[in-house]
Motif scaffolding. Structure first.
Motif, short mmCIF file in Angstrom:
data_model
loop_
_atom_site.label_atom_id
_atom_site.label_comp_id
_atom_site.label_asym_id
_atom_site.label_seq_id
_atom_site.Cartn_x
_atom_site.Cartn_y
_atom_site.Cartn_z
N ASP A 9 0.83 -1.20 0.00
CA ASP A 9 0.00 0.00 0.00
C ASP A 9 0.87 1.26 0.00
N ARG A 10 0.33 2.31 -0.58
CA ARG A 10 1.01 3.58 -0.59
C ARG A 10 0.05 4.66 -0.13
N LEU A 11 0.58 5.61 0.63
CA LEU A 11 -0.24 6.65 1.23
C LEU A 11 -0.92 7.48 0.14
N ASP A 12 -2.24 7.67 0.30
CA ASP A 12 -3.05 8.49 -0.61
C ASP A 12 -3.02 7.96 -2.04
N THR A 13 -2.82 6.65 -2.20
CA THR A 13 -2.83 6.03 -3.52
C THR A 13 -3.77 4.83 -3.51
N TYR A 14 -4.77 4.86 -4.38
CA TYR A 14 -5.73 3.76 -4.44
C TYR A 14 -5.21 2.68 -5.38
N ILE A 121 -4.33 -6.51 12.52
CA ILE A 121 -5.09 -6.93 11.33
C ILE A 121 -6.44 -6.25 11.30
N GLN A 122 -7.14 -6.21 12.44
CA GLN A 122 -8.46 -5.61 12.48
C GLN A 122 -8.40 -4.11 12.19
N ARG A 123 -7.37 -3.45 12.70
CA ARG A 123 -7.23 -2.01 12.44
C ARG A 123 -7.04 -1.74 10.95
N TYR A 124 -6.25 -2.57 10.30
CA TYR A 124 -6.03 -2.40 8.86
C TYR A 124 -7.31 -2.67 8.08
N ILE A 125 -8.03 -3.71 8.47
CA ILE A 125 -9.27 -4.08 7.76
C ILE A 125 -10.30 -2.95 7.87
N ILE A 126 -10.41 -2.36 9.04
CA ILE A 126 -11.39 -1.28 9.24
C ILE A 126 -10.98 -0.02 8.49
N GLU A 127 -9.71 0.34 8.56
CA GLU A 127 -9.26 1.58 7.91
C GLU A 127 -9.39 1.52 6.39
N HIS A 128 -9.26 0.33 5.80
CA HIS A 128 -9.30 0.21 4.35
C HIS A 128 -10.62 -0.37 3.85
N CYS A 129 -11.60 -0.47 4.75
CA CYS A 129 -12.96 -0.89 4.36
C CYS A 129 -12.95 -2.23 3.63
N ILE A 130 -12.24 -3.18 4.18
CA ILE A 130 -12.18 -4.52 3.60
C ILE A 130 -13.23 -5.38 4.28
#
Length: 219
Positions: A9-14, A121-130
């Protein structure tokens, strides 16, 4: 390195690839096959560099009792540096036996499993709406690797089982895709278990509290 570039992942890059769900898993499989094929092609085209492996190959065949010419030898020799190959596995097997010969039988067998409910893992999943954590197996594997390295540092430096003189581990993946490791630990003579009461210091089986951990009771 090429595939690793796209899988970060890259900051501010979809990244459409990282949000493709099961298609990402298929991409990872195809990428692994490409990397594996590239390694095999290199070995096939540079067999002369591995000529020294032929001698040990003949010795291995004779030790197995293969005396017929039609069942001895291969068109392509895989060196011990090829991960997953027979020589790779045999070399690690010999290293494990050498540790046992030097320090005796291991004292502890520890299984370290991955948990998708880990905070990282849960923090990443929530932040990226997975929607499903299984769709980002790369994140699960990276978090598990960091956790496992911290675990090894803990048993070596904190010494919960005593002074560690050697350890050996292997990492496997369950059918659900979650990684787990099996670790053998050798400790010094003064830290070994000598009585049944010593076992209770490290091995416990407890029922979770119904009020404090209601989810565990359901599982």
């Amino acid at each position: 390195m090429y595939y690793s570039y796209f899988l970060h992942d890259r900051l501010d890059t979809y990244s459409l690839l990282l949000h493709s769900g099961r298609l990402l898993q298929q991409y990872l499989v195809d990428a692994y096959v490409c990397v594996e094929q590239s390694r095999l092609d290199y070995i096939r085209k540079h067999q002369d560099k591995f000529r020294m492996e032929y001698v040990s190959g003949v010795r291995d065949a004779i030790s197995r009792g293969d005396s017929e010419a039609h069942c001895i030898g291969k068109r392509m020799i895989l060196p011990s540096s090829f991960v997953g190959g027979p020589r790779y596995m045999y070399q690690h097997y010999q290293n494990a036996l050498a540790i046992c010969r030097a320090y005796g039988n291991p004292q502890y067998f520890i299984t370290f499993t991955c948990n998708v409910k880990w905070t990282e893992i849960q923090r990443y999943i929530i932040e990226h709406c997975i929607h499903r954590s299984q769709n980002r197996t790369d994140v699960i594997a990276r978090v598990f690797q960091m956790k496992f390295e911290s675990f090894l540092q803990f048993i070596k430096k904190a010494q919960p089982f005593g002074k560690v003189i050697a350890f050996l581990y292997t990492i496997e993946f369950q059918k659900r895709g979650l990684p787990h490791s099996h670790t053998l630990v050798w400790v010094s003579a003064d830290s070994k278990i000598n009585s049944p009461s010593d076992v209770d210091k490290y091995i416990t089986a407890e029922l979770p509290d119904r009020n404090a951990n209601p989810v565990c009771m359901l599982l």
